[in-house]
Design a protein around this motif. Structure first.
Motif, PDB file in Angstrom:
ATOM      1  N   SER A  38       6.368  -4.843   4.039  1.00 34.79           N
ATOM      2  CA  SER A  38       5.698  -4.426   4.144  1.00 34.79           C
ATOM      3  C   SER A  38       5.802  -2.987   5.643  1.00 34.79           C
ATOM      4  O   SER A  38       6.153  -3.616   6.214  1.00 34.79           O
ATOM      5  CB  SER A  38       3.808  -4.969   4.498  1.00 34.79           C
ATOM      6  N   GLU A  56       0.936  -1.348   0.045  1.00 37.55           N
ATOM      7  CA  GLU A  56      -0.232  -0.454   0.090  1.00 37.55           C
ATOM      8  C   GLU A  56       0.954   1.237  -0.009  1.00 37.55           C
ATOM      9  O   GLU A  56       0.241   2.669  -0.056  1.00 37.55           O
ATOM     10  CB  GLU A  56      -0.722   0.007   1.188  1.00 37.55           C
ATOM     11  N   ASN A 113       3.491  -1.021   6.310  1.00 35.45           N
ATOM     12  CA  ASN A 113       2.516  -0.880   7.174  1.00 35.45           C
ATOM     13  C   ASN A 113       1.772  -2.497   7.137  1.00 35.45           C
ATOM     14  O   ASN A 113       2.013  -3.163   6.399  1.00 35.45           O
ATOM     15  CB  ASN A 113       1.855   0.544   6.984  1.00 35.45           C
ATOM     16  N   ARG A 114       0.609  -2.043   7.590  1.00 33.36           N
ATOM     17  CA  ARG A 114      -0.671  -3.379   8.016  1.00 33.36           C
ATOM     18  C   ARG A 114      -1.636  -3.259   6.672  1.00 33.36           C
ATOM     19  O   ARG A 114      -1.973  -2.456   6.446  1.00 33.36           O
ATOM     20  CB  ARG A 114      -0.578  -3.998   9.522  1.00 33.36           C
ATOM     21  N   SER A 115      -1.289  -4.214   6.119  1.00 31.43           N
ATOM     22  CA  SER A 115      -2.637  -4.197   5.356  1.00 31.43           C
ATOM     23  C   SER A 115      -3.856  -5.135   5.091  1.00 31.43           C
ATOM     24  O   SER A 115      -3.378  -6.464   4.439  1.00 31.43           O
ATOM     25  CB  SER A 115      -1.893  -4.210   3.650  1.00 31.43           C
TER      26      SER A 115
END
Length: 230
Positions: free
Chosen positions: A183, A150, A185-187
């Motif tokens: 990543s 993301e 950030n978490r998606s």
């Protein structure tokens, strides 16, 4: 700032225009930073989550595994791979030739130590295209490509995180075999796609000094494969 105080403002070391945009290597204090297309991509400050990605995937890989790492970065993932006795072959695919050269120029001791390992091969190329061409077994795959699904500095990298690519990657994995994704950030959307493609998905977070934790997704047992004997 006085004459006695250190100047921690970023200092540009090199610039390189590529087909994917401008790459900028800069020094900030004692650390290096890489900027891609005007967006922050990585630095040398920590590396815990990159090392954890490799350690987690090798923890479930078979002895003598063929490990493929998508993205050289500043070499944290490669260092973790070299430190492990598990892989018999370590292939690192890096799309930017400049990143390979900058590792040799600005991190010579680390780079020379890791690339001297006879198991290591550094490949200049796009990881998605390389996976499509390569027909060898995939025991362990680590994809540290861009900033995650993301937060892309290169929009074309989004295809790596799509359902069709995940399905093809699962079909290539041996048994046992695992794939890990890094990543920033978490998606939720990517996690759902992973759970659709694999029967076992684990999410591991590493706290960072500022912002959201870094995330490693570890996926095993492709959904298409029969459950018997797993």
């Amino acid at each position: 700032m006085t004459d006695d105080e250190p100047d921690d403002r970023p200092q540009v070391l090199e610039r390189s225009r590529t087909g994917l945009g401008e790459l900028v290597l800069r020094r900030c204090g004692a650390d290096l930073e890489l900027i891609s297309g005007g967006m922050f991509l990585m630095d040398t400050r920590d590396g815990r989550s990159e090392r954890a990605m490799v350690e987690r995937v090798l923890a479930v890989a078979p002895p003598g595994a063929r490990l493929v790492i998508g993205g050289l970065g500043f070499g944290f993932s490669l260092a973790a791979a070299v430190a492990s006795p598990v892989p018999a072959e370590i292939i690192v695919v890096e799309i930017h030739r400049q990143v390979i050269e900058w590792n040799r120029t600005y991190l010579p001791e680390r780079t020379e130590r890791n690339t001297a390992d006879p198991r290591v091969r550094i490949v200049h190329g796009d990881i998605a295209a390389w996976l499509d061409r390569d027909d060898g077994p995939l025991d362990a795959v680590c994809l540290d490509t861009d900033n995650g699904p993301e937060w892309l500095t290169t929009p074309e990298n989004g295809a790596l995180y799509g359902g069709s690519r995940l399905g093809r990657l699962g079909e290539r994995l041996g048994d046992p075999g695992a794939v890990a994704f890094w990543s920033a950030n978490r998606s939720a959307a990517f996690e759902a796609a992973l759970r659709n493609a694999f029967r076992e998905v684990a999410v591991h977070e590493t706290p960072v000094a500022r912002g959201e934790p870094d995330v490693v997704y570890l996926a095993r047992h492709p959904a298409h494969a029969p459950a018997q004997g797993r």
